[in-house]
Write an enzyme that holds these catalytic residues in place. Sequence first.
Site, PDB file in Angstrom:
ATOM      1  N   GLN A 107       1.018  -1.283  10.839  1.00 56.66           N
ATOM      2  CA  GLN A 107       0.640  -2.578  10.164  1.00 56.66           C
ATOM      3  C   GLN A 107       0.906  -2.552   8.795  1.00 56.66           C
ATOM      4  O   GLN A 107       0.573  -1.787   8.021  1.00 56.66           O
ATOM      5  CB  GLN A 107      -0.711  -2.669  10.611  1.00 56.66           C
ATOM      6  CG  GLN A 107      -1.362  -4.077  10.256  1.00 56.66           C
ATOM      7  CD  GLN A 107      -2.782  -4.443  10.562  1.00 56.66           C
ATOM      8  OE1 GLN A 107      -3.200  -3.411  10.784  1.00 56.66           O
ATOM      9  NE2 GLN A 107      -3.011  -5.640  10.366  1.00 56.66           N
ATOM     10  N   SER A 110      -2.160  -4.549   4.042  1.00 57.37           N
ATOM     11  CA  SER A 110      -2.751  -4.516   2.702  1.00 57.37           C
ATOM     12  C   SER A 110      -1.886  -4.010   1.724  1.00 57.37           C
ATOM     13  O   SER A 110      -0.883  -3.525   1.646  1.00 57.37           O
ATOM     14  CB  SER A 110      -3.805  -3.389   2.860  1.00 57.37           C
ATOM     15  OG  SER A 110      -4.567  -3.512   4.072  1.00 57.37           O
ATOM     16  N   SER A 142      -1.560   3.389   8.194  1.00 56.08           N
ATOM     17  CA  SER A 142      -1.804   4.297   9.349  1.00 56.08           C
ATOM     18  C   SER A 142      -0.672   4.463   9.915  1.00 56.08           C
ATOM     19  O   SER A 142      -0.073   3.639  10.805  1.00 56.08           O
ATOM     20  CB  SER A 142      -3.099   3.880  10.120  1.00 56.08           C
ATOM     21  OG  SER A 142      -4.145   3.472   9.324  1.00 56.08           O
ATOM     22  N   GLU A 225      -7.273  -6.931  16.169  1.00 54.65           N
ATOM     23  CA  GLU A 225      -7.415  -5.641  15.491  1.00 54.65           C
ATOM     24  C   GLU A 225      -8.938  -5.390  15.633  1.00 54.65           C
ATOM     25  O   GLU A 225      -9.269  -4.529  16.312  1.00 54.65           O
ATOM     26  CB  GLU A 225      -7.163  -5.609  14.154  1.00 54.65           C
ATOM     27  CG  GLU A 225      -7.647  -4.461  13.191  1.00 54.65           C
ATOM     28  CD  GLU A 225      -7.480  -4.582  12.088  1.00 54.65           C
ATOM     29  OE1 GLU A 225      -6.739  -3.577  11.256  1.00 54.65           O
ATOM     30  OE2 GLU A 225      -7.680  -5.437  11.321  1.00 54.65           O
TER      31      GLU A 225
END
Length: 372
Positions: A107, A110, A142, A225
């Site tokens: 993902q 951020s 991640s 999520e």
Amino acid sequence: MDFLLPPDDDPQRKAVREWLAEHSRPTPKELAEAGYVVPHWPKPWGLDAGPIEQLVIDEELARARVRRPDNPIGIGWAGPTIVLAGTDEQKDRYLWPLLSGEEVWCQLFSEPGAGSDLANLSTRAVQDGDEWVVNGQKIWTSGARRSKFGILVARTDPDVAKHKGISYFICPMDLPGIEIRPIKQMTADADFNEVFFTDVRLPGANLVGEVNRGWALAKVTLGNERVSLSGGGALWGMGPSASDLLAIVRSHGGYVDPVLRQRLAALHIHAEVLRLIRLRTLTARLKGEQPGPEASVRKILADEHGQEIMGLALDLLGPGGLVDAYRPADQAAATNTLEDPIWRYGFLFSAAARHRRAAGQVVAGGGGRRRG
């Protein structure tokens, strides 16, 4: 709020058991094709299963010790967004390898400069013919080093309100111009990564939904999520749970110390509260509804609960808790002894969730965030 689940002779339960009898060791692909990876999804990927049928399937897979493929970001977040807004070509290309775990996803949301407001992102995607040229940086991604694809949000129109100029892309992680740098953690692992984009050229076919309408899809991803993270495990929904720790305590005859007994009782109460909230979010998701605010509430409470579990485990372990931790081969597996290194590893790992939240990793107007 417990569900009254069907008895052993219920046709739904018997159908799953019969399939498992024919597939005693099913491959991830067989599980996906049977609809057992995401039963609540529409056909052909799922079974259009209702809440009760989904819970029955979960129970029967657990009874048979059959685990679903490990691809949480792909299955839990990217997949539902592609089902909702992807083209037929995107669904055909990405969903089956995603569900079987053949292609792992990450993902790319951020950013270092976005703070608590994801919509304040600065990564740019500029259209150039049939391609988009991407420049910028993502952080806390991640699994980036082992991922085939990433879900990427980037600014495509800087001259409109920040929520209206964002687009949503599928990003192959091996494109020229992508640099992945691991972020070392105190567990000695590097689960998180920084990802840099320098003139990365994305095919136009990798746009999901409409140009500049990606914020709505990002919220869909974030909502899924929070549901995906609502498992009982202490490590962001994975790993041992409060029930695992309490089972170890019971197997050893319990504790006489009144302070420890009170902490164990409080742990059980907190776990039950989180379980009931989880059932609410799970039921909504299985009905095809978008997760409500309770998913965000649970995420905040679960961060603290994870540290509560791991902190109490180390206190019960005593001096053994000072031994160096290392990452177990299987975080998701339950444990039946405090000597398992998962508890020491988890004590260090669980601090990351609250630290990330305290550092401002919360999406203004969009809900909780945790990684990537």
